[in-house]
Design an enzyme around this catalytic site. Structure first.
Site, PDB file in Angstrom:
ATOM      1  N   CYS A   5     -13.237   2.732 -11.316  1.00 56.75           N
ATOM      2  CA  CYS A   5     -13.480   4.085 -11.803  1.00 56.75           C
ATOM      3  C   CYS A   5     -13.596   5.118 -10.687  1.00 56.75           C
ATOM      4  O   CYS A   5     -13.788   4.769  -9.534  1.00 56.75           O
ATOM      5  CB  CYS A   5     -14.765   4.151 -12.607  1.00 56.75           C
ATOM      6  SG  CYS A   5     -14.716   3.128 -14.061  1.00 56.75           S
ATOM      7  N   GLY A  31      -8.429   5.061 -11.610  1.00 52.95           N
ATOM      8  CA  GLY A  31      -8.486   4.621 -13.003  1.00 52.95           C
ATOM      9  C   GLY A  31      -7.623   5.493 -13.891  1.00 52.95           C
ATOM     10  O   GLY A  31      -7.686   6.719 -13.798  1.00 52.95           O
ATOM     11  N   ASN A 107     -19.193   3.917 -11.645  1.00 55.53           N
ATOM     12  CA  ASN A 107     -18.144   3.215 -10.897  1.00 55.53           C
ATOM     13  C   ASN A 107     -18.772   1.944 -10.338  1.00 55.53           C
ATOM     14  O   ASN A 107     -19.742   2.019  -9.585  1.00 55.53           O
ATOM     15  CB  ASN A 107     -17.631   4.099  -9.754  1.00 55.53           C
ATOM     16  CG  ASN A 107     -16.691   3.367  -8.802  1.00 55.53           C
ATOM     17  OD1 ASN A 107     -16.592   3.724  -7.635  1.00 55.53           O
ATOM     18  ND2 ASN A 107     -15.999   2.354  -9.274  1.00 55.53           N
ATOM     19  N   GLY A 108     -18.226   0.796 -10.728  1.00 56.15           N
ATOM     20  CA  GLY A 108     -18.769  -0.469 -10.246  1.00 56.15           C
ATOM     21  C   GLY A 108     -18.827  -1.475 -11.369  1.00 56.15           C
ATOM     22  O   GLY A 108     -18.128  -1.350 -12.378  1.00 56.15           O
ATOM     23  N   CYS A 244     -17.644  -2.215   0.135  1.00 59.46           N
ATOM     24  CA  CYS A 244     -16.401  -2.922  -0.224  1.00 59.46           C
ATOM     25  C   CYS A 244     -15.305  -2.512   0.748  1.00 59.46           C
ATOM     26  O   CYS A 244     -14.760  -1.413   0.667  1.00 59.46           O
ATOM     27  CB  CYS A 244     -15.973  -2.567  -1.652  1.00 59.46           C
ATOM     28  SG  CYS A 244     -14.339  -3.185  -2.051  1.00 59.46           S
ATOM     29  N   TYR A 250      -7.125  -0.756   0.514  1.00 65.65           N
ATOM     30  CA  TYR A 250      -6.200  -0.595  -0.605  1.00 65.65           C
ATOM     31  C   TYR A 250      -6.524   0.562  -1.550  1.00 65.65           C
ATOM     32  O   TYR A 250      -5.657   1.347  -1.893  1.00 65.65           O
ATOM     33  CB  TYR A 250      -6.170  -1.914  -1.386  1.00 65.65           C
ATOM     34  CG  TYR A 250      -5.335  -1.900  -2.639  1.00 65.65           C
ATOM     35  CD1 TYR A 250      -3.948  -1.870  -2.581  1.00 65.65           C
ATOM     36  CD2 TYR A 250      -5.936  -1.924  -3.901  1.00 65.65           C
ATOM     37  CE1 TYR A 250      -3.186  -1.857  -3.741  1.00 65.65           C
ATOM     38  CE2 TYR A 250      -5.179  -1.917  -5.061  1.00 65.65           C
ATOM     39  CZ  TYR A 250      -3.806  -1.893  -4.970  1.00 65.65           C
ATOM     40  OH  TYR A 250      -3.055  -1.887  -6.117  1.00 65.65           O
ATOM     41  N   SER A 291       0.493   2.032  -0.429  1.00 63.95           N
ATOM     42  CA  SER A 291      -0.721   1.630   0.277  1.00 63.95           C
ATOM     43  C   SER A 291      -0.429   0.869   1.574  1.00 63.95           C
ATOM     44  O   SER A 291      -1.288   0.786   2.446  1.00 63.95           O
ATOM     45  CB  SER A 291      -1.630   0.819  -0.641  1.00 63.95           C
ATOM     46  OG  SER A 291      -0.923  -0.278  -1.154  1.00 63.95           O
ATOM     47  N   ASP A 353       2.511  -5.104   3.964  1.00 61.45           N
ATOM     48  CA  ASP A 353       1.781  -4.744   2.739  1.00 61.45           C
ATOM     49  C   ASP A 353       0.289  -4.884   3.005  1.00 61.45           C
ATOM     50  O   ASP A 353      -0.117  -5.589   3.928  1.00 61.45           O
ATOM     51  CB  ASP A 353       2.205  -5.642   1.564  1.00 61.45           C
ATOM     52  CG  ASP A 353       2.009  -4.930   0.216  1.00 61.45           C
ATOM     53  OD1 ASP A 353       1.378  -3.849   0.192  1.00 61.45           O
ATOM     54  OD2 ASP A 353       2.483  -5.460  -0.805  1.00 61.45           O
ATOM     55  N   ASP A 354      -0.504  -4.206   2.177  1.00 63.87           N
ATOM     56  CA  ASP A 354      -1.954  -4.228   2.387  1.00 63.87           C
ATOM     57  C   ASP A 354      -2.591  -5.522   1.911  1.00 63.87           C
ATOM     58  O   ASP A 354      -3.619  -5.953   2.418  1.00 63.87           O
ATOM     59  CB  ASP A 354      -2.597  -3.043   1.665  1.00 63.87           C
ATOM     60  CG  ASP A 354      -2.197  -3.022   0.218  1.00 63.87           C
ATOM     61  OD1 ASP A 354      -2.845  -3.682  -0.591  1.00 63.87           O
ATOM     62  OD2 ASP A 354      -1.180  -2.364  -0.109  1.00 63.87           O
ATOM     63  N   CYS A 390     -13.463 -10.839  -7.481  1.00 61.44           N
ATOM     64  CA  CYS A 390     -14.487  -9.828  -7.213  1.00 61.44           C
ATOM     65  C   CYS A 390     -15.350  -9.652  -8.459  1.00 61.44           C
ATOM     66  O   CYS A 390     -14.830  -9.583  -9.562  1.00 61.44           O
ATOM     67  CB  CYS A 390     -13.816  -8.497  -6.872  1.00 61.44           C
ATOM     68  SG  CYS A 390     -15.004  -7.158  -6.692  1.00 61.44           S
ATOM     69  N   CYS A 441     -18.807  -6.009   2.459  1.00 64.62           N
ATOM     70  CA  CYS A 441     -18.585  -7.155   1.580  1.00 64.62           C
ATOM     71  C   CYS A 441     -17.222  -7.748   1.924  1.00 64.62           C
ATOM     72  O   CYS A 441     -16.234  -7.018   2.058  1.00 64.62           O
ATOM     73  CB  CYS A 441     -18.597  -6.710   0.109  1.00 64.62           C
ATOM     74  SG  CYS A 441     -18.173  -8.066  -1.008  1.00 64.62           S
ATOM     75  N   CYS A 444     -14.125 -11.545  -1.323  1.00 66.78           N
ATOM     76  CA  CYS A 444     -12.845 -11.984  -1.885  1.00 66.78           C
ATOM     77  C   CYS A 444     -12.018 -12.784  -0.879  1.00 66.78           C
ATOM     78  O   CYS A 444     -11.027 -13.397  -1.235  1.00 66.78           O
ATOM     79  CB  CYS A 444     -12.067 -10.829  -2.497  1.00 66.78           C
ATOM     80  SG  CYS A 444     -11.959  -9.370  -1.499  1.00 66.78           S
TER      81      CYS A 444
HETATM   82  S1  SF4 Z   1     -15.307  -9.009  -3.393  1.00 71.30           S
HETATM   83 FE1  SF4 Z   1     -13.659  -7.924  -2.284  1.00 71.30          FE
HETATM   84  S2  SF4 Z   1     -12.980  -6.286  -3.686  1.00 71.30           S
HETATM   85 FE2  SF4 Z   1     -14.994  -7.024  -4.410  1.00 71.30          FE
HETATM   86  S3  SF4 Z   1     -16.522  -5.661  -3.477  1.00 71.30           S
HETATM   87 FE3  SF4 Z   1     -16.277  -7.433  -2.110  1.00 71.30          FE
HETATM   88  S4  SF4 Z   1     -14.674  -6.810  -0.643  1.00 71.30           S
HETATM   89 FE4  SF4 Z   1     -14.585  -5.409  -2.376  1.00 71.30          FE
END
Ligand code: SF4
Length: 476
Positions: A5, A31, A107-108, A244, A250, A291, A353-354, A390, A441, A444
């Protein structure tokens, strides 16, 4: 992969609603499933939401914006993670409780939303949507929370997961970020001195506002007739942030400034680092637009291999909503991205690519480049292999669907049908970042979820019954 979002809010501006409209346009990349604006004249809140892009929802913009015209306003663009893509889940989510009206934009993704919802339903609460956001208004309305000296701060301490939030009360806006600061949220100011809040600073550029600062993790920023006031619901410095980093790689727009730096510059750094880690003998460096473009520029700068646009994206197609078969998806990709034969014919190509998610669309692009005459294709990816889903507000496929899950580099190379493939290392990625490595974070890539997630409880849906909504509705 889609972001969940985008948020925009402004206090005390005669053109508040028009500015939210432009701000939401600028955040459209975050979004496209639904959009909405809620506004207040100081006493009552009006809200209008609909399905689709900002342009579609506000297609009769002059009439709708005229009806909404008030000096305090917030807006939202949505891509669903928890709660399906339906009008009942569009935001801002307007509710009434014992203290008056409140409209919420989120958003989240709340990882304890299902638990909270079960608890409230057990005591007879009725929910009107299936999104995770609605539990927040139920928490706000709970009598024991209403009587708290700071009900909002008290309620926020019950939430777990990723949340950047805007609350529109009749006389004020309150903006907040979760204690980890997972999603971005920024403060700006218009030339006339009105405060603005947005997910990304690109929305400030759209209305000629200047960037002031980011909302701090665990902070509540209150905009009212007295200006901007700040307080914290979590003691500053007690939680290490987990921004994040995928926002930088991206999601965010290149002209945005988030987590302390510009997105385009960050991506160029990634490209340079990628060229150092994984050089290639090639004639041309080309991005997968859009991107991958900034990282490809960085790769070309570092490697001294000429940069060129070997693929062009059509910006006029948008989401086609043709579903779900692979053949139609491939046609859709062909429609959106086309190869410039003159750039690739007879050449050895570095394709930047990203990220790669399932790999099927990437393979489609590679086949198209090969068909246009490329001699060799060396795939370079400016983030590490995605292996884990994620739970903090990005719509990932399941772990099993991720290309890099249970595949080694050789198997990925064979799947993509390229001459070589290499990914950025996680260490290299974090080296490029301005903040300390432990402030991001990276779940992923390495599965280390900073906020513990009970995967079994997070099915990203609160849908229990088939709900039928045939008409767009609004509260206006
Ligand atoms: S898991 Fe990946 S996409 Fe999700 S918040 Fe963490 S870094 Fe971002």
């Amino acid at each position: 992969m889609k972001e969940s979002c985008g948020l925009f809010g402004i206090f005390g501006d005669a053109e508040a609603v028009q500015k939210v409209f432009f701000g939401l346009h600028s955040l459209q990349h975050r979004g496209q499933e639904s959009a909405g604006i809620a506004s207040s004249d100081g006493e009552f809140i009006n809200c209008y939401t609909g399905m689709g892009t900002v342009r579609r929802v506000f297609r009769n913009s002059s009439q709708i914006l005229a009806k909404l015209s008030n000096p305090i306003a917030i807006g939202h663009v949505r891509y669903s993670t928890t709660g399906a893509s339906k009008i009942v889940n569009s935001q801002p989510l307007l509710s009434e409780y014992s203290r008056g009206q409140v409209a919420v934009a989120h958003n989240g993704n709340l990882i304890n939303a299902l638990l909270l919802r079960d608890e409230y339903e057990a005591y007879g609460s009725i929910f009107k949507s299936t999104s995770d956001t609605e539990v927040i208004t139920h928490l706000l309305a709970k009598p024991t929370h209403v009587s708290n000296p700071d009900p909002l701060a008290h309620v926020l301490n019950h939430l777990q997961g990723a949340y950047s939030l805007l609350f529109l009360f009749a006389d004020r806006i309150e903006a907040t970020r979760d204690p980890y600061g997972i999603r971005p949220l920024c403060i700006g100011q218009t030339e006339g001195g009105c405060y603005v809040i947005a997910s990304e600073t690109c929305a400030f550029d759209a209305i000629g506002a200047k960037f002031v600062r980011e909302v701090e993790p665990g902070e509540i920023v209150r905009l009212d007739k007295d200006g901007l006031n700040s307080r914290f619901f979590v003691k500053p410095g007690t939680v290490t942030p987990a921004h994040c980093i995928f926002e930088h790689i991206y999601f965010a727009k290149q002209n945005s400034y988030i987590f302390g730096e510009n997105v385009h510059e960050f991506r160029k750094k990634l490209g340079r680092q990628l060229a150092i880690e994984h050089p290639a003998d090639a004639d041309v460096v080309m991005p997968v637009p859009d991107s991958g473009t900034s990282a490809a520029i960085g790769y070309a700068e570092q490697s001294k291999i000429p940069f060129d646009m070997g693929m062009v994206r059509s910006h006029y197609i948008g989401r086609t909503f043709i579903s779900p078969g692979q053949r139609l998806r491939e046609l859709e990709v062909k429609l959106k991205l086309q190869v410039v034969k003159e750039v690739v014919d007879g050449k050895s190509v570095v394709l930047v690519d990203d990220s790669i998610v399932r790999g099927t669309t990437t393979r489609g692009k590679i086949r198209a480049i090969r068909k246009a005459g490329a001699k060799q294709i060396h795939m370079r990816v400016s983030c590490p292999p995605l292996r884990f889903p994620c739970f903090y507000g990005v719509d990932f496929p399941t772990k099993e669907e991720l290309l890099a899950n249970n595949r080694n580099l050789l198997q990925i190379k064979e799947f993509l049908e390229v001459d070589s493939v290499d990914y950025m290392s996680l260490e290299g990625l974090l080296q490029c970042a301005t903040l300390p490595a432990d402030h991001y974070c990276t779940a992923c890539w390495n599965g280390k979820y900073r906020i513990p997630v009970d995967v079994a409880l997070n099915k990203f849906t609160t849908e229990r019954y088939q709900m039928h909504m045939f008409e767009e509705v609004s509260d206006l």
